[in-house]
Write an enzyme that holds these catalytic residues in place. Structure first.
Site, PDB file in Angstrom:
ATOM      1  N   GLY A  13     -94.309  32.459  71.220  1.00  0.00           N
ATOM      2  CA  GLY A  13     -93.786  33.610  71.950  1.00  0.00           C
ATOM      3  C   GLY A  13     -94.768  34.779  71.922  1.00  0.00           C
ATOM      4  O   GLY A  13     -95.848  34.687  71.333  1.00  0.00           O
ATOM      5  N   GLN A  14     -94.393  35.860  72.568  1.00  0.00           N
ATOM      6  CA  GLN A  14     -95.280  37.037  72.640  1.00  0.00           C
ATOM      7  C   GLN A  14     -95.696  37.534  71.244  1.00  0.00           C
ATOM      8  O   GLN A  14     -96.889  37.615  70.916  1.00  0.00           O
ATOM      9  CB  GLN A  14     -94.583  38.179  73.390  1.00  0.00           C
ATOM     10  CG  GLN A  14     -95.336  39.501  73.316  1.00  0.00           C
ATOM     11  CD  GLN A  14     -94.586  40.663  73.941  1.00  0.00           C
ATOM     12  OE1 GLN A  14     -94.858  41.025  75.066  1.00  0.00           O
ATOM     13  NE2 GLN A  14     -93.644  41.269  73.201  1.00  0.00           N
ATOM     14  N   SER A 128     -83.803  44.617  65.693  1.00  0.00           N
ATOM     15  CA  SER A 128     -83.937  45.202  67.035  1.00  0.00           C
ATOM     16  C   SER A 128     -83.245  46.554  67.120  1.00  0.00           C
ATOM     17  O   SER A 128     -82.217  46.782  66.461  1.00  0.00           O
ATOM     18  CB  SER A 128     -83.294  44.249  68.035  1.00  0.00           C
ATOM     19  OG  SER A 128     -83.039  44.902  69.250  1.00  0.00           O
ATOM     20  N   GLU A 130     -81.476  47.281  69.405  1.00  0.00           N
ATOM     21  CA  GLU A 130     -80.143  46.976  69.936  1.00  0.00           C
ATOM     22  C   GLU A 130     -79.078  46.983  68.833  1.00  0.00           C
ATOM     23  O   GLU A 130     -77.890  47.057  69.117  1.00  0.00           O
ATOM     24  CB  GLU A 130     -80.142  45.613  70.631  1.00  0.00           C
ATOM     25  CG  GLU A 130     -80.819  45.617  71.976  1.00  0.00           C
ATOM     26  CD  GLU A 130     -80.043  46.387  73.045  1.00  0.00           C
ATOM     27  OE1 GLU A 130     -78.843  46.134  73.208  1.00  0.00           O
ATOM     28  OE2 GLU A 130     -80.649  47.248  73.698  1.00  0.00           O
ATOM     29  N   TYR A 152     -75.874  40.284  71.381  1.00  0.00           N
ATOM     30  CA  TYR A 152     -77.244  40.186  70.863  1.00  0.00           C
ATOM     31  C   TYR A 152     -77.439  41.186  69.712  1.00  0.00           C
ATOM     32  O   TYR A 152     -77.940  40.836  68.640  1.00  0.00           O
ATOM     33  CB  TYR A 152     -78.253  40.458  71.991  1.00  0.00           C
ATOM     34  CG  TYR A 152     -79.665  40.608  71.487  1.00  0.00           C
ATOM     35  CD1 TYR A 152     -80.430  39.482  71.198  1.00  0.00           C
ATOM     36  CD2 TYR A 152     -80.209  41.872  71.260  1.00  0.00           C
ATOM     37  CE1 TYR A 152     -81.713  39.633  70.696  1.00  0.00           C
ATOM     38  CE2 TYR A 152     -81.497  42.022  70.770  1.00  0.00           C
ATOM     39  CZ  TYR A 152     -82.240  40.901  70.492  1.00  0.00           C
ATOM     40  OH  TYR A 152     -83.507  41.036  69.992  1.00  0.00           O
ATOM     41  N   ARG A 187     -95.524  39.049  77.837  1.00  0.00           N
ATOM     42  CA  ARG A 187     -94.080  39.196  77.859  1.00  0.00           C
ATOM     43  C   ARG A 187     -93.474  38.140  78.782  1.00  0.00           C
ATOM     44  O   ARG A 187     -94.071  37.789  79.817  1.00  0.00           O
ATOM     45  CB  ARG A 187     -93.774  40.610  78.381  1.00  0.00           C
ATOM     46  CG  ARG A 187     -92.343  41.062  78.271  1.00  0.00           C
ATOM     47  CD  ARG A 187     -91.829  41.008  76.879  1.00  0.00           C
ATOM     48  NE  ARG A 187     -90.894  42.085  76.596  1.00  0.00           N
ATOM     49  CZ  ARG A 187     -89.889  41.965  75.750  1.00  0.00           C
ATOM     50  NH1 ARG A 187     -89.697  40.832  75.094  1.00  0.00           N
ATOM     51  NH2 ARG A 187     -89.111  42.981  75.495  1.00  0.00           N
TER      52      ARG A 187
HETATM   53  O1  G4F Z   1     -86.591  44.318  79.557  1.00  0.00           O
HETATM   54  P1  G4F Z   1     -85.175  44.269  79.155  1.00  0.00           P
HETATM   55  O2  G4F Z   1     -84.434  43.036  79.519  1.00  0.00           O
HETATM   56  O3  G4F Z   1     -85.150  44.562  77.602  1.00  0.00           O
HETATM   57  P2  G4F Z   1     -83.979  44.987  76.584  1.00  0.00           P
HETATM   58  O4  G4F Z   1     -82.655  44.542  77.076  1.00  0.00           O
HETATM   59  O5  G4F Z   1     -84.120  46.428  76.284  1.00  0.00           O
HETATM   60  O6  G4F Z   1     -84.312  44.113  75.304  1.00  0.00           O
HETATM   61  C1  G4F Z   1     -85.612  43.952  74.772  1.00  0.00           C
HETATM   62  O7  G4F Z   1     -85.884  44.942  73.800  1.00  0.00           O
HETATM   63  C2  G4F Z   1     -85.022  44.910  72.659  1.00  0.00           C
HETATM   64  C3  G4F Z   1     -85.449  46.011  71.705  1.00  0.00           C
HETATM   65  O8  G4F Z   1     -86.711  45.714  71.183  1.00  0.00           O
HETATM   66  C4  G4F Z   1     -85.100  43.552  71.983  1.00  0.00           C
HETATM   67  F1  G4F Z   1     -84.279  43.519  70.936  1.00  0.00           F
HETATM   68  C5  G4F Z   1     -84.732  42.461  72.971  1.00  0.00           C
HETATM   69  O9  G4F Z   1     -84.898  41.191  72.363  1.00  0.00           O
HETATM   70  C6  G4F Z   1     -85.679  42.559  74.168  1.00  0.00           C
HETATM   71  O10 G4F Z   1     -86.987  42.304  73.734  1.00  0.00           O
HETATM   72  O11 G4F Z   1     -84.375  45.505  79.810  1.00  0.00           O
HETATM   73  C7  G4F Z   1     -84.855  46.821  79.692  1.00  0.00           C
HETATM   74  C8  G4F Z   1     -84.039  47.752  80.562  1.00  0.00           C
HETATM   75  C9  G4F Z   1     -82.538  47.609  80.381  1.00  0.00           C
HETATM   76  O12 G4F Z   1     -81.987  48.901  80.332  1.00  0.00           O
HETATM   77  C10 G4F Z   1     -82.036  46.915  81.648  1.00  0.00           C
HETATM   78  O13 G4F Z   1     -80.720  47.246  82.025  1.00  0.00           O
HETATM   79  O14 G4F Z   1     -84.275  47.438  81.951  1.00  0.00           O
HETATM   80  C11 G4F Z   1     -83.043  47.454  82.651  1.00  0.00           C
HETATM   81  N1  G4F Z   1     -83.156  46.622  83.836  1.00  0.00           N
HETATM   82  C12 G4F Z   1     -82.967  47.059  85.112  1.00  0.00           C
HETATM   83  N2  G4F Z   1     -83.116  46.043  85.971  1.00  0.00           N
HETATM   84  C13 G4F Z   1     -83.434  45.305  83.877  1.00  0.00           C
HETATM   85  C14 G4F Z   1     -83.403  44.939  85.236  1.00  0.00           C
HETATM   86  N3  G4F Z   1     -83.721  44.428  82.900  1.00  0.00           N
HETATM   87  C15 G4F Z   1     -83.993  43.139  83.256  1.00  0.00           C
HETATM   88  N4  G4F Z   1     -84.312  42.249  82.282  1.00  0.00           N
HETATM   89  N5  G4F Z   1     -83.973  42.731  84.577  1.00  0.00           N
HETATM   90  C16 G4F Z   1     -83.683  43.588  85.610  1.00  0.00           C
HETATM   91  O15 G4F Z   1     -83.647  43.215  86.776  1.00  0.00           O
END
Ligand code: G4F
Length: 326
Positions: A13-14, A128, A130, A152, A187
């Site tokens: 993984g990353q 995390s 989270e 999660y 990523r």
């Molecule tokens: O890139 P994300 O999916 O990351 P998220 O949910 O923050 O989680 C990552 O970081 C956490 C903290 O280190 C880790 F624990 C976890 O394992 C992972 O690495 O989403 C980031 C943000 C969110 O607010 C989401 O609602 O982007 C927003 N978002 C908006 N549109 C989207 C989208 N996220 C995703 N994945 N896809 C979209 O289309």
């Protein structure tokens, strides 16, 4: 002199790949655990392909106690870095049970097996931001109350409590890194940053025409994964096991990320973006931002790559990748 041995779960993984590179530079023997399905498809191994001859990867699954136990017996590591998890927050809303199963049991099995097989092995657990969830104060420190808002986040909090319990009751050197979002050209494509940079690069090259996203006003504390593995390594080199918050202390919106990424290619994201309710999440009103002062003072750690440079690094890498592939 015998080289120290490090075992990384989720080495392909990353974070696993950046850490493996760092450990090789530091003179470690590096071992990994990956699911057989990952090992069978060579494309799953792209992040560590360049160091494959220097690492030893064992097929195994962290949701099987016998599998972990027998790998630990063979490797007998001095250090273990536990990254393997269901790490996509969105998926945890779709399948709560699979997320809990692998994230909680995987961590529990590893702790129990280390306590039995190699109790002097130092363990890092990937916690995390989270875990903080619906915060009542920002930025968050190691003392901030946890109120996770996703399965999660709950699964990571249970893992963190298991780590604390094994540290206090079994005297393991075990600690949690409470990491905020960390990104890179490595990523996964499902996370928003890489989804943006890979799609923007394809749009520029005529390979895609639109980008569908959820809440683009969501804000995150984003740093570079290569910087974060340095903090992870430093945690296990400390004289005593302690937990650390790792983040930049800065937040940016998905919209900021879009502006820089598309702007770097001479495009305006507003011409391509489609807001799709499918990508919205329940319960996302909280403001997660790190206070990394403890890591700064005790580990001497600081993030080196600034937000704008991270976005540029990712967009350049994706542009080059799709250019060659075209
Ligand atoms: O890139 P994300 O999916 O990351 P998220 O949910 O923050 O989680 C990552 O970081 C956490 C903290 O280190 C880790 F624990 C976890 O394992 C992972 O690495 O989403 C980031 C943000 C969110 O607010 C989401 O609602 O982007 C927003 N978002 C908006 N549109 C989207 C989208 N996220 C995703 N994945 N896809 C979209 O289309």
């Amino acid at each position: 002199m015998k080289k120290p041995r490090a075992l990384i779960t989720g080495i392909a993984g990353q974070d696993g790949s950046y850490l493996a590179e760092l450990l090789l530079r530091e003179g470690f023997e590096v071992f990994g655990i990956e699911r057989r399905a990952t090992l069978e498809a060579t494309h799953n191994f792209w992040r560590v392909a360049h160091i494959q001859s220097q690492i030893e990867v064992h097929a195994g699954s962290v949701d099987s106690f016998p599998s972990i136990y027998s790998i630990l017996k063979k490797v007998v590591p001095d250090y273990c870095f536990h990254f393997a998890a269901q790490s996509f927050v969105s998926y945890s809303f779709e399948d709560e049970f699979a997320t809990m199963n692998v994230n909680v049991n995987g961590t529990h099995y590893l702790l129990s097996a280390i306590a039995q097989v190699c109790p002097d092995c130092r363990l890092y657990f990937a916690g995390s931001s989270e875990m903080f969830g619906k915060v009542d104060s920002s930025p968050q420190t190691e003392e901030t109350r946890f109120r996770p808002r996703s399965v999660y986040g709950i699964s990571k909090l249970v893992g963190h409590e298991l780590v604390r319990n094994y540290r206090e009751s079994n005297k393991l050197f075990a600690c949690t890194g409470i990491l905020y979002n960390h990104e890179s050209p490595r990523r996964g494509l499902e996370f928003v940053t890489r989804k943006i940079t890979s799609t923007a690069a394809q749009i520029k090259l005529g390979l895609a025409h639109e980008l569908r996203l959820g809440n683009i006003d969501a804000k995150r504390d984003w740093g570079f994964a290569g910087d974060y593995v340095e903090a992870i390594y430093a945690m296990l080199m400390q004289p005593t096991p302690e937990d650390f918050v790792i983040g930049t202390g800065e937040i940016h919106s998905v919209r900021n990320f879009l502006e820089i990424a598309f702007g770097e290619l001479g495009l305006n994201y507003l011409d391509y973006i489609i807001i799709d309710q499918k990508f919205f999440r329940p319960a996302e009103e909280h403001l997660l931002i790190a206070d990394p002062n403890k890591a700064k003072s005790k580990l001497g750690w600081r993030p080196k790559v600034a937000f704008e440079d991270l976005v540029r690094m990712m967009i350049r890498a994706d542009y080059d990748y799709y250019m060659k592939k075209r």
